[in-house]
Write an enzyme that holds these catalytic residues in place. Sequence first.
Site, mmCIF file in Angstrom:
data_model
loop_
_atom_site.group_PDB
_atom_site.id
_atom_site.type_symbol
_atom_site.label_atom_id
_atom_site.label_comp_id
_atom_site.label_asym_id
_atom_site.label_seq_id
_atom_site.Cartn_x
_atom_site.Cartn_y
_atom_site.Cartn_z
ATOM 1 N N ARG A 27 0.819 -1.216 0.000
ATOM 2 C CA ARG A 27 0.000 0.000 0.000
ATOM 3 C C ARG A 27 0.856 1.272 0.000
ATOM 4 O O ARG A 27 0.360 2.371 -0.204
ATOM 5 C CB ARG A 27 -0.905 0.013 1.237
ATOM 6 C CG ARG A 27 -1.849 -1.155 1.306
ATOM 7 C CD ARG A 27 -2.690 -1.070 2.552
ATOM 8 N NE ARG A 27 -3.538 0.107 2.524
ATOM 9 C CZ ARG A 27 -4.753 0.137 2.021
ATOM 10 N NH1 ARG A 27 -5.276 -0.941 1.490
ATOM 11 N NH2 ARG A 27 -5.463 1.249 2.033
ATOM 12 N N ASN A 97 -4.132 7.045 7.538
ATOM 13 C CA ASN A 97 -4.188 6.890 6.080
ATOM 14 C C ASN A 97 -5.313 7.787 5.593
ATOM 15 O O ASN A 97 -6.453 7.654 6.044
ATOM 16 C CB ASN A 97 -4.481 5.420 5.731
ATOM 17 C CG ASN A 97 -4.789 5.229 4.258
ATOM 18 O OD1 ASN A 97 -4.281 5.963 3.414
ATOM 19 N ND2 ASN A 97 -5.607 4.252 3.950
ATOM 20 N N GLU A 470 -3.858 -2.592 -21.773
ATOM 21 C CA GLU A 470 -3.470 -3.240 -20.514
ATOM 22 C C GLU A 470 -2.066 -3.842 -20.621
ATOM 23 O O GLU A 470 -1.275 -3.764 -19.673
ATOM 24 C CB GLU A 470 -4.512 -4.307 -20.154
ATOM 25 C CG GLU A 470 -4.201 -5.141 -18.920
ATOM 26 C CD GLU A 470 -4.058 -4.337 -17.633
ATOM 27 O OE1 GLU A 470 -4.375 -3.142 -17.612
ATOM 28 O OE2 GLU A 470 -3.582 -4.924 -16.647
ATOM 29 N N GLU A 477 4.461 -0.258 -16.073
ATOM 30 C CA GLU A 477 4.299 -0.232 -14.621
ATOM 31 C C GLU A 477 5.424 -0.985 -13.899
ATOM 32 O O GLU A 477 5.944 -0.507 -12.897
ATOM 33 C CB GLU A 477 2.944 -0.889 -14.327
ATOM 34 C CG GLU A 477 2.405 -0.758 -12.957
ATOM 35 C CD GLU A 477 1.018 -1.390 -12.854
ATOM 36 O OE1 GLU A 477 0.657 -2.251 -13.682
ATOM 37 O OE2 GLU A 477 0.290 -1.017 -11.929
ATOM 38 N N LYS A 592 -0.884 0.005 -4.230
ATOM 39 C CA LYS A 592 -1.959 -0.879 -4.686
ATOM 40 C C LYS A 592 -3.322 -0.201 -4.650
ATOM 41 O O LYS A 592 -4.099 -0.311 -5.587
ATOM 42 C CB LYS A 592 -1.975 -2.134 -3.814
ATOM 43 C CG LYS A 592 -2.978 -3.192 -4.245
ATOM 44 C CD LYS A 592 -2.494 -3.932 -5.443
ATOM 45 C CE LYS A 592 -3.461 -4.997 -5.920
ATOM 46 N NZ LYS A 592 -3.163 -5.384 -7.315
HETATM 47 C C1 AGP Z 1 -2.931 -1.863 -12.170
HETATM 48 O O1 AGP Z 1 -1.860 -2.678 -12.454
HETATM 49 C C2 AGP Z 1 -2.644 -0.676 -11.390
HETATM 50 N N1 AGP Z 1 -1.998 -0.972 -10.178
HETATM 51 C C3 AGP Z 1 -3.731 0.365 -11.288
HETATM 52 O O2 AGP Z 1 -3.904 0.887 -12.563
HETATM 53 C C4 AGP Z 1 -5.106 -0.056 -10.739
HETATM 54 O O3 AGP Z 1 -5.756 -0.879 -11.645
HETATM 55 C C5 AGP Z 1 -5.940 1.215 -10.477
HETATM 56 O O4 AGP Z 1 -5.306 1.970 -9.487
HETATM 57 C C6 AGP Z 1 -7.361 0.922 -10.088
HETATM 58 O O5 AGP Z 1 -7.425 0.196 -8.898
HETATM 59 P P1 AGP Z 1 -8.761 -0.477 -8.430
HETATM 60 O O6 AGP Z 1 -9.127 -1.518 -9.430
HETATM 61 O O7 AGP Z 1 -8.444 -1.052 -7.092
HETATM 62 O O8 AGP Z 1 -9.813 0.589 -8.372
#
Ligand code: AGP
Length: 597
Positions: A27, A97, A470, A477, A592
């Site tokens: 996180r 947080n 994607e 990424e 995340k």
């Molecule tokens: C994906 O690999 C990323 N870490 C990021 O784009 C992620 O999909 C985005 O932050 C959305 O997150 P969520 O699906 O938890 O809403």
Amino acid sequence: MCGIVGYIGTSKAVPVIFDLLKRLEYRGYDSAGIATIGSSIQTFKTEGSVDDLVSITPDLAGCIGIGHTRWATHGVPSSENAHPHCDNAGNVAVVHNGIIENYIELKDELIGSGHEFVSETDTEVLPHLISEYYNGGLESSVRNALSKVQGSYALAVISTDDPDKIVVARKDSPLVLGLGDSEFFVASDASGILKYTKNVIFMNNGEIGVISREGVEITTMDGARVENKVETLEWTAEAAEKSGYDHFMQKEIFEQPISIRETFSGRISSEGVNLEVPVPNARRIVIIACGTSYHAGLFGRYAIEHFARIPVEVEIASEFRYTDPILDCGDLVIAITQSGETADTLAAIREAGSKDSHKLGITNVLGSSITRECQCILTRAGPEIGVAATKSFTSQLAVLLLSAVRLGRLRGALSAADENDFIYELKQMSANIRRVLNCAPSIRECALLFADAEQFLFMGRGANYPIALEGALKLKEISYIPAEGFPAGELKHGPLALIYDGVPVIAIATEGMVYDKMLGNIKEVKARGAIVIGIASESDTRIAKYVDYVLRIPDTDPWIAPVLASVVLQLFAYYIAYHKRCEIDKPRNLAKSVTVE
Ligand code: AGP
């Protein structure tokens, strides 16, 4: 964004807190800190990882403590800005947080009253406010302090004045309490505490909890008692471990035959698709999401329009919420979010509610904030720890296919015979993903040929276009190689200028998705010097003449092939990032759950 944890029980707090923090490190991972109560509050903080924190923290005896792993928003990563933050007397320690939006005004007022600040963070106002408004009890002092605060928070507070309690509070940032045997846990999400207990309370917005060794008491901000709703987690503790894999991402890629089986479990049979999709007579569907979930949404648009013939729009949540969207009660708004905690997606679904639209969430996390906002379909991919979404993405695609078919049947756009044929193919999806995974060595071999490439281009048409986006996101990424995905038909409108001698282009050329046009696009990039890696079906005998390398997926329905192609692209990105020795599970600057705007 940031993980907070807490422990109160009969064991030493420090080892438990370190373990919890390591589990939540995905996180945020730029600095970390811990506080326990011995004869006084003892706080240790450092820039860097939880391991760095472990190396500077002595053995402490306290059986109560809080911890934090940070993703910086206000103030650079440093030990001063790391949490926990304390008041000047060192009697109160807070981990947080979220974002305190009015912290500048509060800080000015507190400085005027003699408080001295040592960090650049918004959070530091909290311990000062708590001590400023201290009225003999920690809970009521926290309540008083929070009444001055605007913004979002999940926080845990300990104090030497009330040394056998952790006070927690939640507004717009996730917070879970774990109930053990005479010991209690606090965490930003449930995967952190799975190892210790499966009995949890997901706190709601506007609630304050007092945790002692005797139990948990939750009240609203106004002091009204809230009945503890204890839920049992279905995820296993092993699901949140690396289990011999080098990275969580690798494990999660290889778990997809199982996660897809779980996604489909009880939802497909000879009777058809069994999934509760609201408002089949909606005039329009609007899908909102961010990042990978947005790409799933784009795929969902193609699938729903094809199977159910309902117009679908897909919006990036952070844009949608500020564009005064035109919505009404004839619309179904679907929010897709793996974590269920993405701040922009949550705000967008609230916006939809305020316009009387119907709402549906698609999420992977039971008890997450989205499940409190609207009816949700769970993707059931199991805990996903790697920052790069993999199995949650393919499960989102699977749920969207199920929703499209269900809506198609309910609206009479899809015949029972066609539904049955498609279900037959869906039932093969898990085994077909396994066959893709069996090809991992050849995908690796191909990927490593391009590990030093300066950039990549990904292209696809129809439902393969979101898969190209994607694929590019996954690669950039985790490997930091610039990569762009685009619809192959757009080539001549600009992206063709990016093609030069030797640039790698990944072309997703599965049959059914405007295949012949795709071959034409491949010729266009080849003619300008690109090296093309095609992703194509096993029985495709034409593709090899057009491309330099072919990565094969099993023959399947054209709507399922994009799911299989995504698995190829996940592996491709993973092996390049591995070769480049990148921090695969914790890419730089990312976290995340994006729980702040
Ligand atoms: C994906 O690999 C990323 N870490 C990021 O784009 C992620 O999909 C985005 O932050 C959305 O997150 P969520 O699906 O938890 O809403």
